[in-house]
Design an enzyme around this catalytic site. Structure first.
Site, PDB file in Angstrom:
ATOM      1  N   GLU A  80      -3.529  -0.344   1.842  1.00 36.93           N
ATOM      2  CA  GLU A  80      -4.265   0.885   1.533  1.00 36.93           C
ATOM      3  C   GLU A  80      -5.682   0.819   2.112  1.00 36.93           C
ATOM      4  O   GLU A  80      -6.347  -0.208   2.014  1.00 36.93           O
ATOM      5  CB  GLU A  80      -4.362   1.077   0.013  1.00 36.93           C
ATOM      6  CG  GLU A  80      -3.017   1.210  -0.691  1.00 36.93           C
ATOM      7  CD  GLU A  80      -2.294   2.519  -0.351  1.00 36.93           C
ATOM      8  OE1 GLU A  80      -2.924   3.404   0.245  1.00 36.93           O
ATOM      9  OE2 GLU A  80      -1.104   2.631  -0.691  1.00 36.93           O
ATOM     10  N   CYS A 143      -2.521   2.358  -9.824  1.00 34.46           N
ATOM     11  CA  CYS A 143      -2.864   1.516  -8.666  1.00 34.46           C
ATOM     12  C   CYS A 143      -4.200   1.943  -8.064  1.00 34.46           C
ATOM     13  O   CYS A 143      -5.075   1.106  -7.814  1.00 34.46           O
ATOM     14  CB  CYS A 143      -1.757   1.575  -7.605  1.00 34.46           C
ATOM     15  SG  CYS A 143      -0.290   0.666  -8.105  1.00 34.46           S
ATOM     16  N   HIS A 165       0.564  -1.649  -1.265  1.00 34.68           N
ATOM     17  CA  HIS A 165       1.742  -1.140  -1.968  1.00 34.68           C
ATOM     18  C   HIS A 165       3.000  -1.719  -1.308  1.00 34.68           C
ATOM     19  O   HIS A 165       3.058  -1.852  -0.084  1.00 34.68           O
ATOM     20  CB  HIS A 165       1.807   0.392  -1.892  1.00 34.68           C
ATOM     21  CG  HIS A 165       1.190   1.078  -3.071  1.00 34.68           C
ATOM     22  ND1 HIS A 165       0.093   1.908  -2.977  1.00 34.68           N
ATOM     23  CD2 HIS A 165       1.541   1.065  -4.395  1.00 34.68           C
ATOM     24  CE1 HIS A 165      -0.214   2.366  -4.186  1.00 34.68           C
ATOM     25  NE2 HIS A 165       0.641   1.871  -5.061  1.00 34.68           N
TER      26      HIS A 165
HETATM   27  N1  PCA Z   1       2.602   1.174  -9.067  1.00 32.83           N
HETATM   28  C1  PCA Z   1       1.889   2.261  -9.693  1.00 32.83           C
HETATM   29  C2  PCA Z   1       1.179   1.630 -10.861  1.00 32.83           C
HETATM   30  C3  PCA Z   1       1.798   0.292 -11.044  1.00 32.83           C
HETATM   31  C4  PCA Z   1       2.588   0.051  -9.821  1.00 32.83           C
HETATM   32  O1  PCA Z   1       3.173  -0.983  -9.535  1.00 32.83           O
HETATM   33  C5  PCA Z   1       1.005   3.041  -8.736  1.00 32.83           C
HETATM   34  O2  PCA Z   1       1.321   3.114  -7.536  1.00 32.83           O
HETATM   35  O3  PCA Z   1       0.009   3.617  -9.172  1.00 32.83           O
END
Ligand code: PCA
Length: 198
Positions: A80, A143, A165
């Site tokens: 990200e 996140c 991610h």
């Molecule tokens: N993904 C979520 C919150 C926890 C996770 O593993 C997100 O992308 O916000």
């Protein structure tokens, strides 16, 4: 001397009983590239996620904090680039909170860029043959909440903060997604850490 990297993964949330982010973090070696690793599981709760990480960082004093989360709608590993000052949950978090149109930090700036180079991670993971893409939105759920808060607190310090991610596991993936095997996700994170240290 090795540098210190605090790496975090999330507990399961929503309908899932497993979160590949923590499963992969757990399987990483204790040393990777130039770093020794401290691993931490984080709750999927607005605010508390960042408090948990900041508490651990106060003790451990990491050079880098790298947080990992699950993005079930993606089939690639996605470093990200930006975190925004917005909470807008479409499902309740694990404490039952569902904030909408709220800032992460009142009076915080609109956004922060990652202080870990997304392109370097992208290139290294892609060169290893693992599907990877740079992402310009970490969403508006927990996140992004964690990523934004960590960048806010590290601003002006020497601590660098990044977020990646990862896809769902194949058994969790909903069509048309196929997910990614846990050992491939783990390998991608190992490569990302090495790339950050270069
Ligand atoms: N993904 C979520 C919150 C926890 C996770 O593993 C997100 O992308 O916000």
């Amino acid at each position: 001397m090795r540098k210190k990297l605090l790496i975090t993964g999330f507990e399961p949330f929503g309908k899932d009983t497993v979160n590949p982010s923590w499963e992969a973090v757990k399987r990483l070696p204790d040393k990777a590239g130039r770093f020794e690793l401290m691993k931490l599981q984080v709750p999927v709760v607005f605010g508390l996620a960042a408090e948990t990480v900041l508490e651990a960082a106060k003790e451990y004093c990491p050079d880098v904090i790298l947080s990992i989360g699950q993005a079930g709608k993606r089939d690639s590993v996605t470093p990200e680039v930006v975190a925004i000052n917005l909470r807008d949950a479409s499902i309740a978090d694990n404490a039952g909170k569902k904030p909408q149109d709220e800032p992460v930090i009142a009076d915080g700036q609109n956004a922060y860029f990652s202080s870990v180079p997304g392109r370097t991670i992208f290139q290294a993971v892609k060169d290893a043959g693992i599907p990877c893409a740079i992402s310009y939105s970490a969403g508006v759920y927990v996140c992004n909440d964690l990523f934004y808060t960590l960048l806010h607190h590290s601003d002006g310090t020497t601590t660098r903060v990044g977020f990646i991610h990862v896809p769902s596991l194949p058994q969790q993936a909903e069509k048309p997604r196929s997910g990614m095997q846990l050992d491939v996700i783990t390998q991608a994170l190992d490569i990302a850490i090495q790339a950050i240290g270069e």
